[in-house]
Design a protein around this motif. Structure first.
Motif, PDB file in Angstrom:
ATOM      1  N   TYR A 140       8.274  -2.520   7.593  1.00  0.00           N
ATOM      2  CA  TYR A 140       7.554  -2.453   6.487  1.00  0.00           C
ATOM      3  C   TYR A 140       8.435  -3.557   5.493  1.00  0.00           C
ATOM      4  O   TYR A 140       7.793  -3.771   4.490  1.00  0.00           O
ATOM      5  CB  TYR A 140       8.000  -1.278   5.885  1.00  0.00           C
ATOM      6  CG  TYR A 140       7.763   0.282   6.802  1.00  0.00           C
ATOM      7  CD1 TYR A 140       6.654   0.438   7.241  1.00  0.00           C
ATOM      8  CD2 TYR A 140       8.964   0.887   7.061  1.00  0.00           C
ATOM      9  CE1 TYR A 140       6.498   1.554   8.044  1.00  0.00           C
ATOM     10  CE2 TYR A 140       8.585   1.981   7.762  1.00  0.00           C
ATOM     11  CZ  TYR A 140       7.658   2.254   8.368  1.00  0.00           C
ATOM     12  OH  TYR A 140       7.470   3.349   9.097  1.00  0.00           O
ATOM     13  N   ASP A 159       0.824  -1.373  -0.027  1.00  0.00           N
ATOM     14  CA  ASP A 159       0.008   0.174  -0.060  1.00  0.00           C
ATOM     15  C   ASP A 159       0.670   1.339   0.080  1.00  0.00           C
ATOM     16  O   ASP A 159       2.096   1.302   0.238  1.00  0.00           O
ATOM     17  CB  ASP A 159      -1.020   0.290   1.142  1.00  0.00           C
ATOM     18  CG  ASP A 159      -0.358  -0.045   2.667  1.00  0.00           C
ATOM     19  OD1 ASP A 159       0.856   0.699   2.856  1.00  0.00           O
ATOM     20  OD2 ASP A 159      -0.791  -0.645   3.583  1.00  0.00           O
ATOM     21  N   GLU A 160       0.402   2.427  -0.354  1.00  0.00           N
ATOM     22  CA  GLU A 160       0.899   3.521  -0.369  1.00  0.00           C
ATOM     23  C   GLU A 160       1.828   3.870   0.826  1.00  0.00           C
ATOM     24  O   GLU A 160       2.691   4.462   0.736  1.00  0.00           O
ATOM     25  CB  GLU A 160       0.028   4.661  -0.756  1.00  0.00           C
ATOM     26  CG  GLU A 160       0.943   6.010  -1.162  1.00  0.00           C
ATOM     27  CD  GLU A 160      -0.315   7.018  -1.827  1.00  0.00           C
ATOM     28  OE1 GLU A 160       0.229   8.266  -1.545  1.00  0.00           O
ATOM     29  OE2 GLU A 160      -1.391   6.884  -2.107  1.00  0.00           O
ATOM     30  N   LYS A 161       1.073   3.901   1.980  1.00  0.00           N
ATOM     31  CA  LYS A 161       1.863   4.187   3.318  1.00  0.00           C
ATOM     32  C   LYS A 161       3.068   3.481   3.510  1.00  0.00           C
ATOM     33  O   LYS A 161       3.930   4.056   3.875  1.00  0.00           O
ATOM     34  CB  LYS A 161       0.771   3.738   4.350  1.00  0.00           C
ATOM     35  CG  LYS A 161       1.509   3.951   5.869  1.00  0.00           C
ATOM     36  CD  LYS A 161       0.371   3.300   6.743  1.00  0.00           C
ATOM     37  CE  LYS A 161       1.068   3.458   8.186  1.00  0.00           C
ATOM     38  NZ  LYS A 161       0.395   2.804   9.308  1.00  0.00           N
ATOM     39  N   HIS A 162       3.140   2.127   3.178  1.00  0.00           N
ATOM     40  CA  HIS A 162       4.201   1.466   3.467  1.00  0.00           C
ATOM     41  C   HIS A 162       5.293   1.744   2.338  1.00  0.00           C
ATOM     42  O   HIS A 162       6.603   1.659   2.516  1.00  0.00           O
ATOM     43  CB  HIS A 162       3.950  -0.248   3.457  1.00  0.00           C
ATOM     44  CG  HIS A 162       3.457  -0.712   4.571  1.00  0.00           C
ATOM     45  ND1 HIS A 162       2.120  -0.664   4.712  1.00  0.00           N
ATOM     46  CD2 HIS A 162       3.906  -1.178   5.943  1.00  0.00           C
ATOM     47  CE1 HIS A 162       1.983  -0.895   6.203  1.00  0.00           C
ATOM     48  NE2 HIS A 162       2.910  -1.313   6.563  1.00  0.00           N
ATOM     49  N   THR A 179       5.820   4.482   0.824  1.00  0.00           N
ATOM     50  CA  THR A 179       6.400   5.776   1.256  1.00  0.00           C
ATOM     51  C   THR A 179       7.207   5.757   2.252  1.00  0.00           C
ATOM     52  O   THR A 179       8.224   6.221   2.212  1.00  0.00           O
ATOM     53  CB  THR A 179       5.098   6.819   1.368  1.00  0.00           C
ATOM     54  OG1 THR A 179       4.200   6.871   0.240  1.00  0.00           O
ATOM     55  CG2 THR A 179       5.531   8.246   1.774  1.00  0.00           C
ATOM     56  N   ALA A 180       6.875   5.077   3.248  1.00  0.00           N
ATOM     57  CA  ALA A 180       7.698   5.008   4.468  1.00  0.00           C
ATOM     58  C   ALA A 180       8.988   4.499   4.218  1.00  0.00           C
ATOM     59  O   ALA A 180       9.943   4.695   4.541  1.00  0.00           O
ATOM     60  CB  ALA A 180       6.950   4.362   5.818  1.00  0.00           C
TER      61      ALA A 180
END
Length: 159
Positions: A129, A77-80, A82-83
């Motif tokens: 992540y 997903d985008e959150k992972h 990006t991090a």
């Protein structure tokens, strides 16, 4: 921006040595030093030349171990993503980080002093992540380059 044959040759020459004097570049392409300077200024202003850097020897600086690491994130997903990307961007020992397609999500190239330091770095970088990673220590650097092939110019060509 259209580039001509002289631009292509200049780009090849400055990729090999960005500190080469303007008169040497001019001799190689058949232009005056001031004409070479104008072309280089245009190439920089249009971001054809994005940066001019010094290439350092990692062995001399105690970072002679190169490792290629394959990474699979825990969640797609985008959150992972990006991090993870922010973490890679923040770490100076990460030389390259590529998002890829297939069973792995990323390929990361690390520099470290030795295998033990590489393992410590991997544990630090890939603790969050990351579902799994595989580290491939390089036995020998056969080729390492940031040069981009320039259309119509073969390596080592001059004018």
């Amino acid at each position: 921006m259209p580039l001509d044959e002289i631009d292509h040759l200049l780009l090849t020459l400055v990729q090999a040595d960005a500190a080469r004097p303007l008169h040497d570049l001019g001799d190689a392409v058949g232009l005056s030093p001031s004409a070479v300077q104008r072309r280089l200024t245009r190439l920089r202003a249009t971001n054809v030349i994005r940066a001019e850097v010094a290439v350092l020897d990692p062995d001399v600086l105690g970072a002679g171990m190169t490792s290629v690491v394959l990474i699979a994130l825990t969640h797609d997903d985008e959150k992972h993503h990006t991090a993870f990307r922010e973490r890679m961007l923040a770490e100076p020992r990460v030389q390259h980080c590529y998002s890829i397609v297939g069973q792995w999500d990323y390929v990361v190239v690390l520099l470290s002093p030795d295998l033990k330091a590489s393992r410590r770095l991997s544990r630090k970088l890939f603790d969050q992540y990351v579902n799994r990673f595989e580290t491939l220590p390089a036995f020998e650097v056969v080729k390492s380059s940031q040069s981009v092939p320039v259309p119509g110019v073969s390596r080592g060509s001059g004018r």
